[in-house]
Design an enzyme around this catalytic site. Structure first.
Site, PDB file in Angstrom:
ATOM      1  N   CYS A  11       0.840  -1.190   0.000  1.00  0.00           N
ATOM      2  CA  CYS A  11       0.000   0.000   0.000  1.00  0.00           C
ATOM      3  C   CYS A  11       0.877   1.242   0.000  1.00  0.00           C
ATOM      4  O   CYS A  11       2.039   1.185   0.349  1.00  0.00           O
ATOM      5  CB  CYS A  11      -0.878   0.020   1.240  1.00  0.00           C
ATOM      6  SG  CYS A  11      -1.883  -1.443   1.411  1.00  0.00           S
ATOM      7  N   ARG A  36       2.391   1.759  -8.561  1.00  0.00           N
ATOM      8  CA  ARG A  36       2.496   0.513  -7.815  1.00  0.00           C
ATOM      9  C   ARG A  36       1.197  -0.284  -7.834  1.00  0.00           C
ATOM     10  O   ARG A  36       1.184  -1.438  -7.413  1.00  0.00           O
ATOM     11  CB  ARG A  36       2.864   0.814  -6.357  1.00  0.00           C
ATOM     12  CG  ARG A  36       4.089   1.674  -6.243  1.00  0.00           C
ATOM     13  CD  ARG A  36       4.245   2.263  -4.876  1.00  0.00           C
ATOM     14  NE  ARG A  36       4.796   1.298  -3.964  1.00  0.00           N
ATOM     15  CZ  ARG A  36       4.192   0.815  -2.911  1.00  0.00           C
ATOM     16  NH1 ARG A  36       2.975   1.214  -2.612  1.00  0.00           N
ATOM     17  NH2 ARG A  36       4.775  -0.043  -2.134  1.00  0.00           N
ATOM     18  N   TRP A  83      -3.845  -1.687  -1.635  1.00  0.00           N
ATOM     19  CA  TRP A  83      -3.831  -2.830  -2.565  1.00  0.00           C
ATOM     20  C   TRP A  83      -4.310  -3.999  -1.729  1.00  0.00           C
ATOM     21  O   TRP A  83      -3.600  -4.479  -0.841  1.00  0.00           O
ATOM     22  CB  TRP A  83      -2.410  -3.046  -3.097  1.00  0.00           C
ATOM     23  CG  TRP A  83      -2.178  -4.370  -3.743  1.00  0.00           C
ATOM     24  CD1 TRP A  83      -1.744  -5.512  -3.124  1.00  0.00           C
ATOM     25  CD2 TRP A  83      -2.362  -4.710  -5.114  1.00  0.00           C
ATOM     26  NE1 TRP A  83      -1.634  -6.527  -4.042  1.00  0.00           N
ATOM     27  CE2 TRP A  83      -2.013  -6.071  -5.267  1.00  0.00           C
ATOM     28  CE3 TRP A  83      -2.786  -3.993  -6.239  1.00  0.00           C
ATOM     29  CZ2 TRP A  83      -2.070  -6.725  -6.497  1.00  0.00           C
ATOM     30  CZ3 TRP A  83      -2.839  -4.660  -7.453  1.00  0.00           C
ATOM     31  CH2 TRP A  83      -2.487  -5.992  -7.577  1.00  0.00           C
ATOM     32  N   ASN A 107       0.117  -0.189   6.826  1.00  0.00           N
ATOM     33  CA  ASN A 107       0.493  -1.303   5.946  1.00  0.00           C
ATOM     34  C   ASN A 107       0.994  -2.398   6.863  1.00  0.00           C
ATOM     35  O   ASN A 107       1.841  -2.145   7.705  1.00  0.00           O
ATOM     36  CB  ASN A 107       1.664  -0.931   5.024  1.00  0.00           C
ATOM     37  CG  ASN A 107       1.286   0.150   4.044  1.00  0.00           C
ATOM     38  OD1 ASN A 107       0.123   0.416   3.825  1.00  0.00           O
ATOM     39  ND2 ASN A 107       2.300   0.774   3.469  1.00  0.00           N
ATOM     40  N   GLY A 108       0.532  -3.622   6.674  1.00  0.00           N
ATOM     41  CA  GLY A 108       1.060  -4.709   7.490  1.00  0.00           C
ATOM     42  C   GLY A 108      -0.044  -5.581   8.035  1.00  0.00           C
ATOM     43  O   GLY A 108      -1.210  -5.463   7.619  1.00  0.00           O
ATOM     44  N   GLU A 496      11.105 -23.131 -16.361  1.00  0.00           N
ATOM     45  CA  GLU A 496      10.927 -21.707 -16.024  1.00  0.00           C
ATOM     46  C   GLU A 496      12.183 -20.906 -16.390  1.00  0.00           C
ATOM     47  O   GLU A 496      12.087 -19.787 -16.901  1.00  0.00           O
ATOM     48  CB  GLU A 496      10.588 -21.579 -14.530  1.00  0.00           C
ATOM     49  CG  GLU A 496      10.578 -20.174 -13.948  1.00  0.00           C
ATOM     50  CD  GLU A 496       9.573 -19.224 -14.586  1.00  0.00           C
ATOM     51  OE1 GLU A 496       8.773 -19.630 -15.447  1.00  0.00           O
ATOM     52  OE2 GLU A 496       9.631 -18.026 -14.236  1.00  0.00           O
ATOM     53  N   LYS A 500      12.089 -17.750 -18.931  1.00  0.00           N
ATOM     54  CA  LYS A 500      12.580 -16.408 -18.580  1.00  0.00           C
ATOM     55  C   LYS A 500      13.582 -15.929 -19.615  1.00  0.00           C
ATOM     56  O   LYS A 500      13.552 -14.782 -20.055  1.00  0.00           O
ATOM     57  CB  LYS A 500      13.253 -16.414 -17.197  1.00  0.00           C
ATOM     58  CG  LYS A 500      12.316 -16.402 -16.031  1.00  0.00           C
ATOM     59  CD  LYS A 500      11.663 -15.063 -15.839  1.00  0.00           C
ATOM     60  CE  LYS A 500      10.256 -15.138 -15.326  1.00  0.00           C
ATOM     61  NZ  LYS A 500       9.251 -15.868 -16.009  1.00  0.00           N
ATOM     62  N   GLU A 503      11.823 -15.047 -22.961  1.00  0.00           N
ATOM     63  CA  GLU A 503      10.917 -13.899 -23.030  1.00  0.00           C
ATOM     64  C   GLU A 503      11.610 -12.555 -22.869  1.00  0.00           C
ATOM     65  O   GLU A 503      11.132 -11.562 -23.404  1.00  0.00           O
ATOM     66  CB  GLU A 503       9.739 -14.032 -22.068  1.00  0.00           C
ATOM     67  CG  GLU A 503      10.068 -13.830 -20.621  1.00  0.00           C
ATOM     68  CD  GLU A 503       8.843 -13.923 -19.727  1.00  0.00           C
ATOM     69  OE1 GLU A 503       7.775 -13.437 -20.095  1.00  0.00           O
ATOM     70  OE2 GLU A 503       8.985 -14.488 -18.625  1.00  0.00           O
ATOM     71  N   HIS A 519      16.798 -39.659 -25.074  1.00  0.00           N
ATOM     72  CA  HIS A 519      15.756 -40.130 -25.985  1.00  0.00           C
ATOM     73  C   HIS A 519      15.633 -39.245 -27.222  1.00  0.00           C
ATOM     74  O   HIS A 519      14.589 -39.235 -27.865  1.00  0.00           O
ATOM     75  CB  HIS A 519      14.419 -40.244 -25.239  1.00  0.00           C
ATOM     76  CG  HIS A 519      14.489 -41.208 -24.105  1.00  0.00           C
ATOM     77  ND1 HIS A 519      14.641 -42.565 -24.293  1.00  0.00           N
ATOM     78  CD2 HIS A 519      14.500 -41.019 -22.768  1.00  0.00           C
ATOM     79  CE1 HIS A 519      14.710 -43.172 -23.112  1.00  0.00           C
ATOM     80  NE2 HIS A 519      14.631 -42.245 -22.170  1.00  0.00           N
ATOM     81  N   LYS A 618       1.371  -7.640 -19.578  1.00  0.00           N
ATOM     82  CA  LYS A 618       1.398  -8.212 -18.229  1.00  0.00           C
ATOM     83  C   LYS A 618       0.354  -9.312 -18.052  1.00  0.00           C
ATOM     84  O   LYS A 618       0.594 -10.287 -17.380  1.00  0.00           O
ATOM     85  CB  LYS A 618       1.207  -7.106 -17.196  1.00  0.00           C
ATOM     86  CG  LYS A 618       1.409  -7.550 -15.763  1.00  0.00           C
ATOM     87  CD  LYS A 618       2.828  -7.972 -15.477  1.00  0.00           C
ATOM     88  CE  LYS A 618       2.927  -8.915 -14.311  1.00  0.00           C
ATOM     89  NZ  LYS A 618       4.141  -9.687 -14.276  1.00  0.00           N
TER      90      LYS A 618
HETATM   91  C1  F6R Z   1       6.145 -15.245 -17.791  1.00  0.00           C
HETATM   92  C2  F6R Z   1       4.785 -14.751 -17.578  1.00  0.00           C
HETATM   93  C3  F6R Z   1       3.656 -15.456 -18.231  1.00  0.00           C
HETATM   94  C4  F6R Z   1       2.496 -15.609 -17.243  1.00  0.00           C
HETATM   95  C5  F6R Z   1       1.256 -16.183 -17.964  1.00  0.00           C
HETATM   96  C6  F6R Z   1       0.127 -16.421 -16.985  1.00  0.00           C
HETATM   97  O1  F6R Z   1       7.081 -14.498 -17.094  1.00  0.00           O
HETATM   98  O2  F6R Z   1       4.593 -13.784 -16.897  1.00  0.00           O
HETATM   99  O3  F6R Z   1       4.044 -16.697 -18.729  1.00  0.00           O
HETATM  100  O4  F6R Z   1       2.906 -16.444 -16.205  1.00  0.00           O
HETATM  101  O5  F6R Z   1       0.848 -15.312 -18.962  1.00  0.00           O
HETATM  102  O6  F6R Z   1      -0.253 -15.228 -16.364  1.00  0.00           O
HETATM  103  P1  F6R Z   1      -1.094 -15.222 -15.037  1.00  0.00           P
HETATM  104  O7  F6R Z   1      -0.288 -15.886 -13.976  1.00  0.00           O
HETATM  105  O8  F6R Z   1      -1.361 -13.768 -14.748  1.00  0.00           O
HETATM  106  O9  F6R Z   1      -2.366 -15.983 -15.316  1.00  0.00           O
END
Ligand code: F6R
Length: 623
Positions: A11, A36, A83, A107-108, A496, A500, A503, A519, A618
């Site tokens: 927050c 934020r 938030w 906050n907390g 993962e 990373k 992307e 294989h 995002k």
């Molecule tokens: C990778 C990434 C994406 C999300 C995916 C699912 O860094 O951010 O692969 O993990 O689009 O998104 P959420 O978790 O918001 O459903």
């Protein structure tokens, strides 16, 4: 009514005392924290008409419109953007919270708030919300009514009774020139102006007002007036804190001095995991609570985890946790695949939708599909009141705080924490885990945030000034391909790590189960191909070592993620990224950290925009 806990330090807090009209200064400070993310906002000020508060769910513009029809004035005030991490965004749950002469932003989480509330109610105190924050307001008001000599004394006496984490800022119309601010595990700063003073949770809120900042430390209580600031500990002993001249640009300040949100969020992970566990993990009882959610455990057939992308890889780790601790079959499905076939799911199954944003269209579609077929659906998301949370019967929230970098980092480990709690909870409910086993497990989990901190600090000792893993990044920045290998719970971590890298660096990367190499894909390994092998000590170590040797025999360049103190790996790997020793179940929380840093470092070395990579947003909400 459910207990509504305040958000942690996701927050925003601001405070002002001085000659200016307080409310515009507060609103401006809150607007500087909008980046934020938040879901409700409020301000309080003390003026000619006494203490007045206006709060609204929604954006700051909604609060500003409300203030036009209900103006409040005064030269001293506090403000907050919330938030939600628990409890919907609403006017009642928005801060400031008021009792008698006192109003508070916080906050907390106050861990003993139910006990304190019971005591206050027994003394005739009436509560107008279910928040833990309101307990603060009542306790401080009670101290003032009992004759406290200053607002500072009243706050210190209150803090001595409170257990938990907080940054609080307090006003009382009985002491109309004072703001009292206190911190414990949640950041708070004081800004020193010319005949005016400020308080904020984050430096960016203040930068256009002053650059003279006092960074409060744990346990500090600051009594802030227009022309003075005195700081004590909770017992009232005077402390001295330096006034620092902050030279950061506003953009750097938003990132708390880190060059990118992604790096800031990587370093926030110990906090995100600790906050997700807080109040839910019961080490003494060897159990976990899911915020009162009653899962239909009697007659449980199966757990089905549904997610996309990074959240899907968290789910793959979750399968190990759930099957091992709760001994119940657990399947993991890509939400985009699940929703587009004719899945076998129904009554007796618990579907768990995992989504950082809570808005991903495929995951939402999968939730609807699972519910329509009779499964109970639990959402694990980071956004209270998001579409996936609303569409599910139960919502369990990660408390990572807003994730701004597009590549998910802190939400991944927070999801692992939530899945660990779920696995422990199911294990104990199903009677398949003894109390002693639960206690061992819970205490290892509780120790994780500290290990994560050590791991990050060792890998990147000065992240704000020196990019992490620079030499490694310089060496590999121009590679076209990367291979990531892991086994067991570290297989999803290899996936993962590859995601990373793809992307944000735009380098082709494959994650593979180490035992599958022979294989077919081993044909790809040629001289100097970077092969990152996740090979911590523990079950499967010898097997991964032999897979590593297969890659080495083909002249791949081996980068190992290995346990501190493992000397055998030194003969096998050219580059070693170390993690602290941990039980096998908890290793993914640690093994992922060097992979996140590696992807970040290579992307930076290639000059890429890590916070906003190409072609990505995002959350993926488009059908
Ligand atoms: C990778 C990434 C994406 C999300 C995916 C699912 O860094 O951010 O692969 O993990 O689009 O998104 P959420 O978790 O918001 O459903």
């Amino acid at each position: 009514m459910p207990v509504v806990k305040s958000a942690l330090h996701m927050c925003g807090i601001v405070g002002y005392v001085g000659p200016k009209d307080a409310v515009p200064v507060l609103v401006r400070g809150l607007s500087r924290l909008e980046y934020r993310g938040y879901d409700s906002a409020g301000v309080a000020a003390i003026g000619k008409n006494g203490l007045r508060v206006v709060r609204r769910p929604g954006k700051l513009s909604v609060l500003v419109a409300a203030l036009e029809s209900e103006p409040i004035e005064g030269h001293i005030g506090i403000g907050h953007t919330r938030w939600a991490t628990h409890g919907r965004p609403s006017e009642d749950n928005a801060h400031p919270h008021t009792a008698g002469s006192v109003t508070v932003v916080h906050n907390g989480i106050i861990e003993n708030h139910l006990t304190l509330r019971g005591e206050l109610e027994a003394h005739g105190r009436r509560f107008s919300s279910e928040t833990d924050t309101e307990v603060f307001a009542h306790l401080i008001d009670q101290e003032i009514a009992g004759g406290a000599k200053s607002l500072g004394d009243a706050v210190r006496a209150t803090l001595r009774r409170v257990e938990g984490t907080y940054a609080i800022v307090v006003l009382s119309d009985k002491f109309p020139g004072d703001i009292v601010a206190a911190r414990n595990a949640s950041p708070l700063v004081v800004g020193i102006g010319d005949g005016e003073s400020f308080v904020a949770s984050d430096v960016p809120a203040l930068l256009d007002q002053t650059r003279k900042i006092i960074f409060l430390e744990e346990g500090d209580v600051a009594e802030v007036r227009a022309t003075s600031c005195t700081i004590t500990d909770r017992a009232g002993h005077a402390l001295s804190r330096p006034v620092e001249e902050v030279t950061w640009s506003a953009a750097l300040a938003e990132k708390d001095g880190y060059p990118h949100f992604m790096l800031k969020e990587i370093f926030e992970q110990p906090r995100a995991v600790a906050d997700t566990l807080r109040g839910r993990l019961l080490p003494d009882a060897g159990d976990a609570l899911l915020d009162g959610i009653q899962l239909p455990v009697a007659g449980l057939n199966r757990v089905v985890l549904l997610a996309c992308g990074t959240s899907y890889y968290a789910a793959l780790v979750g399968k190990f946790l759930i099957e091992s601790l709760a001994r119940v079959p657990c399947e993991v499905d890509l939400a985009s695949e699940f929703r587009n076939r004719d899945p076998v799911i129904g009554v007796g199954d618990i579907a768990v939708a995992i989504s950082q944003s809570g808005e991903t269209a495929d995951t939402l579609g999968a939730v609807r599909e699972a519910r329509a077929r009779g499964a109970y659906v639990l959402a694990i998301t980071n956004v209270v009141g998001s579409a996936i949370a609303r569409a599910s019967q139960g919502s369990f929230y990660t408390r990572a705080g807003p994730e701004i970098g597009v590549a998910s980092t802190k939400c991944f480990t927070a999801q692992l924490a939530a899945l660990s709690l779920l696995a422990l909870h199911l294990g104990r409910r199903r009677g398949l885990m003894t109390e002693a086993a639960g206690q061992r497990w819970a205490s290892s989990l509780a120790a994780l945030p500290e290990k994560m901190t050590h791991c990050l600090e060792a890998l990147a000792p000065a992240p704000k000034t020196e990019p992490p893993l620079q030499a490694l990044a310089a060496r590999f920045r121009d590679r076209r391909d990367f291979l990531f290998l892991g086994r067991g719970m570290n297989y999803p971590i290899a996936l993962e790590g590859a995601l990373k890298l793809k992307e944000i660096s735009y380098i082709h990367a494959e994650g593979y189960a180490a035992g599958e190499m022979k294989h077919g894909p081993i044909a790809l390994i040629e001289k100097d191909l970077p092969v990152l092998v996740v090979v911590p000590r523990g079950p499967g170590y010898e097997k991964v070592m032999s897979n590593l040797q297969e890659a080495r025999a083909r002249d791949g360049t081996i980068i190992a993620v290995a346990t501190d103190g493992d000397t055998d790996i030194e003969r096998q790997a050219e580059i070693i990224l170390r993690i602290p020793d941990a039980e096998a179940f908890l290793q993914p929380f640690l093994t992922v950290l060097p992979l996140q840093l590696l992807a970040y470092a290579i992307a930076i070395a290639r000059g890429n925009d890590v916070d906003q990579p190409r072609n990505l947003a995002k959350s993926v909400t488009v059908e």
